[in-house]
Scaffold this active site. Structure first.
Site, mmCIF file in Angstrom:
data_model
loop_
_atom_site.group_PDB
_atom_site.id
_atom_site.type_symbol
_atom_site.label_atom_id
_atom_site.label_comp_id
_atom_site.label_asym_id
_atom_site.label_seq_id
_atom_site.Cartn_x
_atom_site.Cartn_y
_atom_site.Cartn_z
ATOM 1 N N LYS A 1 0.815 -1.215 0.000
ATOM 2 C CA LYS A 1 0.000 0.000 0.000
ATOM 3 C C LYS A 1 0.848 1.265 0.000
ATOM 4 O O LYS A 1 0.505 2.240 -0.657
ATOM 5 C CB LYS A 1 -0.958 0.019 1.202
ATOM 6 C CG LYS A 1 -2.127 -0.940 1.035
ATOM 7 C CD LYS A 1 -3.178 -0.710 2.104
ATOM 8 C CE LYS A 1 -4.292 -1.740 1.984
ATOM 9 N NZ LYS A 1 -5.275 -1.638 3.064
ATOM 10 N N LYS B 1 -5.739 -9.746 -5.921
ATOM 11 C CA LYS B 1 -6.901 -10.086 -5.107
ATOM 12 C C LYS B 1 -8.121 -9.234 -5.480
ATOM 13 O O LYS B 1 -7.972 -8.063 -5.806
ATOM 14 C CB LYS B 1 -6.504 -9.836 -3.641
ATOM 15 C CG LYS B 1 -7.580 -10.035 -2.631
ATOM 16 C CD LYS B 1 -7.111 -9.640 -1.230
ATOM 17 C CE LYS B 1 -7.448 -8.198 -0.893
ATOM 18 N NZ LYS B 1 -7.514 -7.923 0.552
ATOM 19 N N LYS C 1 -12.113 -4.690 -2.274
ATOM 20 C CA LYS C 1 -13.291 -3.838 -2.388
ATOM 21 C C LYS C 1 -12.970 -2.380 -2.672
ATOM 22 O O LYS C 1 -13.837 -1.643 -3.109
ATOM 23 C CB LYS C 1 -14.173 -3.977 -1.157
ATOM 24 C CG LYS C 1 -13.539 -3.597 0.170
ATOM 25 C CD LYS C 1 -14.652 -3.517 1.219
ATOM 26 C CE LYS C 1 -14.472 -4.521 2.333
ATOM 27 N NZ LYS C 1 -13.314 -4.212 3.182
HETATM 28 P P1 AMP Z 1 -11.426 -6.765 4.260
HETATM 29 O O1 AMP Z 1 -12.284 -6.503 3.095
HETATM 30 O O2 AMP Z 1 -9.986 -6.502 3.935
HETATM 31 O O3 AMP Z 1 -11.884 -6.126 5.499
HETATM 32 O O4 AMP Z 1 -11.507 -8.329 4.524
HETATM 33 C C1 AMP Z 1 -12.509 -8.964 5.291
HETATM 34 C C2 AMP Z 1 -12.300 -10.463 5.199
HETATM 35 O O5 AMP Z 1 -12.500 -10.919 3.851
HETATM 36 C C3 AMP Z 1 -10.877 -10.888 5.570
HETATM 37 O O6 AMP Z 1 -10.956 -12.120 6.269
HETATM 38 C C4 AMP Z 1 -10.213 -11.084 4.244
HETATM 39 O O7 AMP Z 1 -9.160 -12.021 4.300
HETATM 40 C C5 AMP Z 1 -11.354 -11.609 3.394
HETATM 41 N N1 AMP Z 1 -11.152 -11.269 1.972
HETATM 42 C C6 AMP Z 1 -11.096 -10.023 1.444
HETATM 43 N N2 AMP Z 1 -10.903 -10.070 0.109
HETATM 44 C C7 AMP Z 1 -10.813 -11.398 -0.207
HETATM 45 C C8 AMP Z 1 -10.613 -12.110 -1.433
HETATM 46 N N3 AMP Z 1 -10.481 -11.485 -2.600
HETATM 47 N N4 AMP Z 1 -10.582 -13.454 -1.385
HETATM 48 C C9 AMP Z 1 -10.750 -14.112 -0.203
HETATM 49 N N5 AMP Z 1 -10.944 -13.500 0.976
HETATM 50 C C10 AMP Z 1 -10.971 -12.156 0.986
#
Ligand code: AMP
Ligand code: TRP
Length: 335
Positions: A114, A199, A202
């Site tokens: 980042k 990945k 969002k």
């Molecule tokens: P975050 O959106 O970073 O807050 O992630 C929330 C949860 O979703 C965490 O456990 C991440 O590891 C999981 N996660 C986010 N993006 C992915 C993705 N593309 N594939 C699998 N798990 C994800």
């Protein structure tokens, strides 16, 4: 024997994606909330580590909580709350900043990626982005969680959490439970449909390769049908050599429940057919979530009530543990 305690969280930095759902939320719903004392948290403080719009963070926090309920988290089974409603997270985070080293923080892959991106654009990086994994460790350790169900990208942060817990306990006496990460057996890392080497995240600017939980069926179909595949034509499961096709096979396997990606590959002889079935499988998985979300949006006081009760329970659990940590490091208890 004490009941297994589980903690996990999601950042309100954007709309929830299929990656969040398959990598984390679905396991919380199907397994974790039934077999353990599970706490799930909208980690809003983490959303402030990057440039943010206050009104948007507020809106996304509420939406994330609503979507978690729509996905099937049941407040009778688990505890759902918002991080900033429970002061113990930041109270403990400072003690862990006094346990971690700066070198350890700078080695975090997400931080390095980042900052590199931000610096390339001539931007600055908030100090909280560097210390963010410590706050995440505090989230987990404040509840004595045994397990942390997360997607692949969070493994390193959970490792750091373990290191900090062990170090703190060695220095100041046994206070923290040492947690471990758990991950789904398939689709632990859903890739961007337009760039299958990164990945599905969002907060990416280009949304063509990201399926959001609230996307309309036609939007989902369009995104999946336009997914970037590889130059070959035969359908094989080869994440290294053919990441685009492998990603579709993983998503299909996770959404259809119809076997391993390797086995599914054998059932297809064209990319077109694979995309079509994957699109329909995703649409069907998201349909009930969208429907339930619409119902919940119409009843905001229900969601408020869930979050209020969740925060109250969470505070009650975290307070004594964080008090103990304060005492262990040598702070004078309130007189
Ligand atoms: P975050 O959106 O970073 O807050 O992630 C929330 C949860 O979703 C965490 O456990 C991440 O590891 C999981 N996660 C986010 N993006 C992915 C993705 N593309 N594939 C699998 N798990 C994800
Ligand atoms: N860092 C996690 C992410 O980006 C979100 C998170 C914050 C989290 N605190 C947590 C996940 C505690 C699990 C446990 O996805």
């Amino acid at each position: 024997m004490t009941r297994t305690r589980i903690f996990s969280g999601v950042k309100p930095t954007g709309h929830l994606t299929l990656g969040n759902y398959l990598g984390a939320v679905r396991q919380w719903v199907r397994e974790d909330q039934h077999r353990a004392d599970a706490l799930f948290c909208v980690v809003d403080l983490h959303a402030l580590t990057v440039e943010h719009d206050p009104a948007r963070v507020r809106r996304l926090s509420r939406q994330a909580a609503t979507l978690l309920l729509a996905s099937g988290l049941d407040p009778r089974l688990c505890t759902l709350f918002v991080q900033s409603h429970v002061d113990e997270h930041t109270r403990l985070s400072y003690l862990l900043e006094c346990t971690a080293t700066d070198g350890e923080m700078r080695r975090m892959i997400q931080y390095k990626e980042k900052t590199a991106r931000e610096r390339a654009r001539g931007g600055s990086v908030r100090l909280s982005l560097l210390t963010y994994p410590v706050l995440m460790a505090a989230d987990i350790l404040a509840y004595g969680a045994h397990e942390v169900p997360v997607g692949d990208d969070q493994t390193q942060h959970v490792e750091l959490t373990r290191d900090l817990a062990v170090r703190f306990n060695q220095r100041y006496g046994q206070v923290f439970t040492v947690p471990r990460a758990t991950r789904p057996s398939v689709a632990a890392r859903v890739m961007d449909l337009q760039d299958p080497t990164s990945k599905m995240g969002k907060s990416h600017a280009d949304t063509a390769g990201i399926v959001y939980l609230l996307d309309e069926p036609d939007v989902v179909r369009r995104k999946v049908l336009r997914a970037v595949t590889d130059s070959g034509t035969s359908v094989e499961y080869d994440p290294e050599g053919r990441p685009g096709v492998a990603n579709l096979l993983e998503v299909l396997a996770a959404c259809s429940g119809g076997g391993r990606p390797e086995e599914l590959a054998a059932e297809y002889d064209s990319y077109g057919a694979l995309k079509k079935d994957t699109a329909e499988a995703v649409v069907e998985v998201l349909r009930p979530v969208r429907e339930r979300h619409a119902e919940l949006v119409a009843d905001p006081s229900y969601v408020d009530g869930v979050l209020r009760a969740g925060a109250e329970r969470a505070r009650g659990l975290a307070r004594p543990l964080v008090d103990r940590a304060h005492e262990a490091v040598g702070l004078l208890p309130p007189l």
